[in-house]
Scaffold this motif. Structure first.
Motif, PDB file in Angstrom:
ATOM      1  N   ASN A   1       0.849  -1.196   0.000  1.00 59.94           N
ATOM      2  CA  ASN A   1       0.000   0.000   0.000  1.00 59.94           C
ATOM      3  C   ASN A   1       0.883   1.244   0.000  1.00 59.94           C
ATOM      4  OD1 ASN A   1      -1.825   2.065   0.279  1.00 59.94           O
ATOM      5  ND2 ASN A   1      -2.780   1.299   2.151  1.00 59.94           N
ATOM      6  N   PRO A   2       1.237   1.752  -1.158  1.00 60.69           N
ATOM      7  CA  PRO A   2       2.133   2.921  -1.234  1.00 60.69           C
ATOM      8  C   PRO A   2       1.567   4.173  -0.575  1.00 60.69           C
ATOM      9  CG  PRO A   2       1.951   1.817  -3.366  1.00 60.69           C
ATOM     10  CD  PRO A   2       0.889   1.232  -2.500  1.00 60.69           C
ATOM     11  N   ALA A   3       0.265   4.221  -0.323  1.00 64.27           N
ATOM     12  CA  ALA A   3      -0.333   5.422   0.262  1.00 64.27           C
ATOM     13  C   ALA A   3      -0.044   5.555   1.750  1.00 64.27           C
ATOM     14  CB  ALA A   3      -1.850   5.411   0.036  1.00 64.27           C
ATOM     15  N   LEU A   4       0.458   4.506   2.384  1.00 65.63           N
ATOM     16  CA  LEU A   4       0.706   4.562   3.825  1.00 65.63           C
ATOM     17  C   LEU A   4       1.764   5.611   4.163  1.00 65.63           C
ATOM     18  CD1 LEU A   4       0.803   0.758   4.722  1.00 65.63           C
ATOM     19  CD2 LEU A   4      -1.047   2.381   5.228  1.00 65.63           C
ATOM     20  N   VAL A   5       1.505   6.352   5.236  1.00 66.24           N
ATOM     21  CA  VAL A   5       2.484   7.294   5.780  1.00 66.24           C
ATOM     22  C   VAL A   5       2.966   6.704   7.101  1.00 66.24           C
ATOM     23  CG1 VAL A   5       2.860   9.606   6.677  1.00 66.24           C
ATOM     24  CG2 VAL A   5       1.363   9.256   4.691  1.00 66.24           C
ATOM     25  N   ILE A   6       4.269   6.423   7.201  1.00 65.52           N
ATOM     26  CA  ILE A   6       4.804   5.729   8.371  1.00 65.52           C
ATOM     27  C   ILE A   6       5.960   6.530   8.958  1.00 65.52           C
ATOM     28  CG2 ILE A   6       5.636   3.549   9.278  1.00 65.52           C
ATOM     29  CD1 ILE A   6       4.631   2.189   6.754  1.00 65.52           C
ATOM     30  N   PRO A   7       5.707   7.356   9.959  1.00 63.83           N
ATOM     31  CA  PRO A   7       6.804   8.031  10.655  1.00 63.83           C
ATOM     32  C   PRO A   7       7.736   6.993  11.296  1.00 63.83           C
ATOM     33  CG  PRO A   7       4.680   8.982  11.241  1.00 63.83           C
ATOM     34  CD  PRO A   7       4.384   7.724  10.503  1.00 63.83           C
ATOM     35  N   ARG A   8       9.039   7.259  11.229  1.00 68.56           N
ATOM     36  CA  ARG A   8      10.031   6.322  11.768  1.00 68.56           C
ATOM     37  C   ARG A   8      11.023   7.087  12.619  1.00 68.56           C
ATOM     38  NH1 ARG A   8      11.295   3.679   5.775  1.00 68.56           N
ATOM     39  NH2 ARG A   8       9.152   3.949   5.016  1.00 68.56           N
ATOM     40  N   GLU A   9      11.454   6.465  13.689  1.00 66.68           N
ATOM     41  CA  GLU A   9      12.394   7.152  14.572  1.00 66.68           C
ATOM     42  C   GLU A   9      13.346   6.148  15.192  1.00 66.68           C
ATOM     43  OE1 GLU A   9      12.383  10.319  18.318  1.00 66.68           O
ATOM     44  OE2 GLU A   9      10.534   9.886  17.216  1.00 66.68           O
ATOM     45  N   SER A  10      14.628   6.487  15.199  1.00 65.96           N
ATOM     46  CA  SER A  10      15.654   5.717  15.890  1.00 65.96           C
ATOM     47  C   SER A  10      16.438   6.707  16.736  1.00 65.96           C
ATOM     48  CB  SER A  10      16.563   5.007  14.880  1.00 65.96           C
ATOM     49  OG  SER A  10      17.607   4.332  15.535  1.00 65.96           O
ATOM     50  N   SER A  11      16.122   6.755  18.030  1.00 68.38           N
ATOM     51  CA  SER A  11      16.727   7.773  18.889  1.00 68.38           C
ATOM     52  C   SER A  11      16.703   7.318  20.340  1.00 68.38           C
ATOM     53  CB  SER A  11      15.963   9.100  18.766  1.00 68.38           C
ATOM     54  OG  SER A  11      14.671   8.976  19.341  1.00 68.38           O
ATOM     55  N   GLN A  12      17.415   8.059  21.169  1.00 67.65           N
ATOM     56  CA  GLN A  12      17.433   7.755  22.599  1.00 67.65           C
ATOM     57  C   GLN A  12      16.053   7.932  23.244  1.00 67.65           C
ATOM     58  OE1 GLN A  12      19.759   6.506  24.539  1.00 67.65           O
ATOM     59  NE2 GLN A  12      21.346   6.406  22.961  1.00 67.65           N
ATOM     60  N   ARG A  13      15.183   8.674  22.587  1.00 66.32           N
ATOM     61  CA  ARG A  13      13.861   8.962  23.152  1.00 66.32           C
ATOM     62  C   ARG A  13      13.093   7.689  23.522  1.00 66.32           C
ATOM     63  NH1 ARG A  13      10.385  13.434  22.658  1.00 66.32           N
ATOM     64  NH2 ARG A  13       8.162  12.940  22.770  1.00 66.32           N
ATOM     65  N   HIS A  14      13.319   6.606  22.774  1.00 66.14           N
ATOM     66  CA  HIS A  14      12.538   5.385  22.980  1.00 66.14           C
ATOM     67  C   HIS A  14      13.348   4.250  23.613  1.00 66.14           C
ATOM     68  CE1 HIS A  14       9.346   7.209  20.610  1.00 66.14           C
ATOM     69  NE2 HIS A  14      10.271   7.560  19.737  1.00 66.14           N
ATOM     70  N   MET A  15      14.595   4.524  23.933  1.00 67.78           N
ATOM     71  CA  MET A  15      15.441   3.451  24.452  1.00 67.78           C
ATOM     72  C   MET A  15      15.013   2.976  25.836  1.00 67.78           C
ATOM     73  SD  MET A  15      17.754   2.483  22.262  1.00 67.78           S
ATOM     74  CE  MET A  15      19.199   1.856  23.121  1.00 67.78           C
ATOM     75  N   TYR A  16      14.333   3.809  26.599  1.00 66.88           N
ATOM     76  CA  TYR A  16      13.988   3.437  27.980  1.00 66.88           C
ATOM     77  C   TYR A  16      13.015   2.269  28.036  1.00 66.88           C
ATOM     78  CZ  TYR A  16       9.317   5.575  27.923  1.00 66.88           C
ATOM     79  OH  TYR A  16       8.003   5.868  27.655  1.00 66.88           O
ATOM     80  N   TYR A  17      12.302   2.036  26.946  1.00 68.66           N
ATOM     81  CA  TYR A  17      11.438   0.852  26.934  1.00 68.66           C
ATOM     82  C   TYR A  17      11.827  -0.153  25.846  1.00 68.66           C
ATOM     83  CZ  TYR A  17       8.837   3.182  23.109  1.00 68.66           C
ATOM     84  OH  TYR A  17       8.487   3.806  21.939  1.00 68.66           O
ATOM     85  N   LEU A  18      12.416   0.312  24.739  1.00 69.47           N
ATOM     86  CA  LEU A  18      12.796  -0.621  23.677  1.00 69.47           C
ATOM     87  C   LEU A  18      13.959  -1.514  24.079  1.00 69.47           C
ATOM     88  CD1 LEU A  18      12.652   1.527  20.401  1.00 69.47           C
ATOM     89  CD2 LEU A  18      11.017  -0.204  21.166  1.00 69.47           C
TER      90      LEU A  18
END
Length: 432
Positions: A176-193
């Motif tokens: 589905n090329p219409a999908l908009v998918i924000p992506r993030e790789s940062s310290q912001r999410h490390m506390y749970y990832l």
């Protein structure tokens, strides 16, 4: 999608591990030597996927909560190839290799052409695995991914995880090329990832409570005499230059990781299936003692996954409240997926076994976190707003210890209450 008929009735999912868990055996490793790699086992699900069960009448999928390990990678460091390659080159110059040893040296030179400079990075297979998982997900659950789907993807800051995230998202967009998918790789999410408590770190470090047991069990499972004689032609050279224990483990690492590379080279003629099984048992125990539910840990290693489980619940509740379709996609490591699956008591994932020699009977790392291993929670709702959920580990439906009358589906409110109680146990250590 291959459908299975749902059996109804009041069922408790907490069936004994001895019934649900197929004991790993040397025959299983012999039939598929790739499994001897444990967490290096290449993702076993192909394009055909696995059978799934129809939801009860009137329920439509609308949301997926996902945690995925990065895909297939090279050995963690170039040195893991270089050590063995240099040892064989040195022995070749000394005239101390058998024909098998000479063949190994030539094959390693070929492998090095692909592996050099890529230690720890995603292989092309790793990219393909995540695209494939994503394509099957959107194909099986298209109502979760309309053009307006609310999707958010995030990964740990390690590049192989970020690359896995990108390949997964591209797999969705290929359908589905219409999908908009924000992506993030940062310290912001490390506390749970990728959370690890100080208490857990003290337990798992060298010198911790399981260090000696792990070392002694590894010694008992490592029998290098045969392979040393098969590879080296000069016993005096071995005595002067080779640590047989370390050499055998160097061979093991390269052997089991070849399944994750593009190179057609294999080393299946070097170690026997019995030797692979013995070494896998040692590796399985080592990883278990530092990431799962060893009795001496008293749950502290599973506490590391509580911020992640809390995030899963909060995001799912937000999706239920919003009424919109979408998905939360998370990407991390085996050391996160394994404690999460154990904390959630996913079928076959939370054995508590202190005897190293018996662990393989109830716990196998390759069944939980192969390369690209993943846990998916698929949510469904009906016209009255009732929400149910099912659990899939590596795209295979699994049970949890919550009462249900619609197995393998569970009522979300029952699941949420159960896991809230798990998080709120006194031993919960919040994210630092």
């Amino acid at each position: 999608m291959n459908k299975l008929r749902v059996l109804t009735g009041i069922l408790m999912s907490a069936v004994s591990v001895s019934v649900l868990y197929a004991q790993t055996s040397s025959d299983e490793i012999k039939q598929n030597p790739g499994k001897a790699g444990g967490i290096y086992y290449a993702y076993p699900v192909g394009d055909e996927g696995r059978p799934t069960t129809d939801a009860p009448d009137g329920y439509t999928p609308f949301y997926i909560s996902h945690y995925g390990r990065h895909g297939s990678r090279y050995l963690i460091s170039d040195n893991d190839y270089r050590r063995l390659r240099d040892r064989l080159h040195h022995a070749r110059k000394a005239g101390a290799l058998t024909p098998l040893g000479l063949s190994m040296a030539e094959r390693l030179d070929s492998v090095w052409l692909e592996a050099e400079g890529r230690g720890g990075e995603l292989t092309p297979l790793g990219h393909r695995q995540h695209r494939g998982i994503a394509r099957r997900m959107i194909t099986n659950y298209p109502t979760v991914f309309p053009d307006t789907a609310d999707i958010f993807a995030r990964s740990t800051v390690v590049m192989r995880c970020a690359h896995s995230m990108n390949s997964f998202c591209e797999g969705l967009k290929e359908v589905n090329p219409a999908l908009v998918i924000p992506r993030e790789s940062s310290q912001r999410h490390m506390y749970y990832l990728n959370h690890h408590t100080q208490k857990a770190n003290r337990f798992t470090r060298h010198g911790g409570p399981t260090t000696e047991t792990t070392r002694k069990f590894e010694e008992s499972q490592t029998h290098p005499s045969r392979v040393i004689e098969a590879v080296f032609s000069d016993p005096q050279y071995v005595y002067d230059n080779v640590n047989p224990h370390d050499f055998m483990w160097d061979v093991y690492w390269v052997t089991v990781d070849m399944q994750n590379m593009e190179s057609p080279v294999r080393f299946d003629d070097v170690l026997t299936p019995g030797e692979l099984f013995d070494l896998w048992q040692a590796f399985n125990y080592r990883f278990y003692t530092t990431n799962c539910n060893h009795p001496l840990a008293n749950g502290m290693l599973l506490d590391c996954a509580k911020p992640l489980l809390n995030n899963i619940i909060e995001c799912a509740d937000a999706a239920v409240e919003s009424g919109r379709a979408g998905a939360d996609l998370r990407f991390g490591h085996d050391g996160n997926l394994i404690p999460l699956a154990a904390l959630m008591e996913i079928e076959g994932c939370n054995a508590s076994e202190g005897n190293a020699a018996d662990l393989y009977k109830s716990y196998a790392d390759f069944k939980i976190s192969p390369m690209a291993g993943n846990l998916q929670m698929v949510f469904f709702r009906n016209d009255s707003g009732d929400v149910i959920v099912k659990f899939m580990l590596n795209e295979e439906e699994k049970s949890i210890p919550v009462a249900t009358d619609i197995a393998p589906f569970y009522h979300w409110n029952d699941v949420k209450d159960y896991y809230r109680a798990v998080i709120e146990r006194e031993d919960y250590i919040p994210a630092e």
